[in-house]
Design a protein around this motif. Sequence first.
Motif, short mmCIF file in Angstrom:
data_model
loop_
_atom_site.label_atom_id
_atom_site.label_comp_id
_atom_site.label_asym_id
_atom_site.label_seq_id
_atom_site.Cartn_x
_atom_site.Cartn_y
_atom_site.Cartn_z
N ALA A 1 0.63 -1.29 0.12
CA ALA A 1 0.15 0.10 0.07
C ALA A 1 0.85 1.10 0.11
CB ALA A 1 -1.01 0.10 1.32
N ASP B 1 3.57 4.18 -4.64
CA ASP B 1 2.88 5.08 -5.47
C ASP B 1 2.53 4.75 -7.08
OD1 ASP B 1 2.61 6.93 -3.41
OD2 ASP B 1 4.70 7.60 -3.83
N SER C 1 -11.34 -4.00 -10.42
CA SER C 1 -11.66 -3.06 -9.21
C SER C 1 -10.72 -1.74 -9.11
CB SER C 1 -11.51 -3.55 -7.73
OG SER C 1 -10.60 -4.20 -7.44
N HIS C 2 -9.86 -1.71 -10.19
CA HIS C 2 -8.84 -0.48 -10.43
C HIS C 2 -8.64 0.04 -11.46
CE1 HIS C 2 -7.32 -2.46 -6.41
NE2 HIS C 2 -6.99 -1.38 -6.15
N ASN C 3 -8.36 1.29 -11.48
CA ASN C 3 -8.01 2.09 -12.61
C ASN C 3 -6.48 2.21 -12.91
OD1 ASN C 3 -7.41 4.30 -14.34
ND2 ASN C 3 -9.21 5.24 -14.06
N ASP D 1 -3.38 8.58 -13.62
CA ASP D 1 -4.04 9.44 -12.58
C ASP D 1 -4.99 8.49 -12.03
OD1 ASP D 1 -5.96 9.28 -14.72
OD2 ASP D 1 -6.40 11.14 -14.74
N GLY D 2 -4.98 7.21 -12.00
CA GLY D 2 -5.84 6.26 -11.49
C GLY D 2 -5.59 5.68 -10.12
N THR D 3 -6.30 4.93 -9.72
CA THR D 3 -6.25 4.16 -8.28
C THR D 3 -4.86 3.31 -8.14
OG1 THR D 3 -7.45 2.15 -8.91
CG2 THR D 3 -8.49 4.22 -7.77
N PHE D 4 -4.23 2.78 -9.38
CA PHE D 4 -3.06 1.87 -9.27
C PHE D 4 -2.26 2.29 -10.58
CE2 PHE D 4 -0.71 -2.05 -9.80
CZ PHE D 4 -0.42 -2.29 -8.48
N HIS E 1 0.13 2.31 -13.33
CA HIS E 1 0.80 1.09 -13.82
C HIS E 1 1.34 1.28 -15.27
CE1 HIS E 1 0.65 -2.80 -15.96
NE2 HIS E 1 1.75 -3.13 -14.94
N THR F 1 3.91 3.30 -16.39
CA THR F 1 3.16 4.84 -16.67
C THR F 1 3.66 5.29 -17.98
OG1 THR F 1 5.19 5.48 -15.24
CG2 THR F 1 3.05 5.18 -14.24
#
Length: 391
Positions: free
Chosen positions: A277, A280, A313-315, A319-322, A324, A326
């Motif tokens: 968690a 970043d 369940s993730h973006n 600018d998303g929740t995860f 990846h 990049t």
Amino acid sequence: MTSGVNAKSYDGVVLCAPITIPYRRYSTNSAHWWIGRALHELVKRAKIKPKDIDGFAVSSFTVGPDTAIGLTQHFGLSPRWLEHIPFGGASGVIAIRRAARAVQTGDAEIVACVGADTNHVDSFRKTLSTFSRFAQDAVYPYGSGGANSSFALITKNYMNMYGAKREDFGKLCVAQRDNALSIPYAMMKKKLTLDEYMAARPIADPIHLFDCVMPCAGAEALIVCREDTAKSLGLPFVRILSTIERHNAFTNDPVQMRGGWAMDIDTLWSAAGMKPADIDFVETYDDYPVIVMMQIEDLGFCKKGEGPDFVRSHNFANDGTFPHNTSGGQLSVGQAGAGGGYIGLTEAMRQLIGEPIGTKIADAKTGLVSGFGMINYDRGLSSCAAILARA
């Protein structure tokens, strides 16, 4: 199954001067030319002379018959520490891991790590035909086109075991394409929709066109040195918090469903003093999306078999929740041979020093980079990961 090795820290060793030589779909230049370009840019960026490079690590599939030792004469280098690291997508992390220890022990002061390959019109076929003894004897003579058929086997097995759907893999590919649109040298320059992904032509069931990386020519490079050396050169740098490396893991699995990361995640997180968690952004090796899903699981972001639900369940946009891959990763920027093992490293470094080529991750302090390489028929043999932090 995890290990709890008490790993020695990398205190005092840093990464700096991330270099990318912009990719081309095909190139008439040799791998030597691409490596030379990368070394030239490293020297220029660090404001040093070639003689200041006293450590050299190189990864390339197309530099043969040369290895690292032959390249020293080619480029006029005289290093006192040398590594040839032919581990494909695991090469980058393994290079910094070994170079960092060399710097710590005083075997080298400034190590140039380079991953590069050329891509002539026919070079990819030649690489496939001679990739390994296994490929020469048991795969290529029977008409296999290379990794596509192997990853089709791995993908189908994973789908059957854990309920992953093509739409789940598609979500990863679409997000990476969005991330790549701000990268000027990306091979894939058009937005990809999920409908386009689903409708793409089949390659080797269940692999379709946009599940596959595009081979290209290019180079990635960086410098490993002491923190005081980076400061004296005026170079922004990134710290190494922890690394892991594992080869030929879980040999009893009939078809690969996990990698060596799963054996060593305790070491990775405990040595860094972190938990998933705290990260970043994540840069996974992404030759095919099923391997991305395996890494998300095996690196501890979710439990084994929960990868499909995690993806749903993730973006995965910047600018998303995860956030990846990049920069778009190999699936959208391209796979410059062994340079693909470095693309996540140089991108993570740029994000952490605040100098990305494309979209910036807001307030990025820590990033995880993982590698995977050397596929045989039913599995990849090498896996690795590193946790990096902003200085």
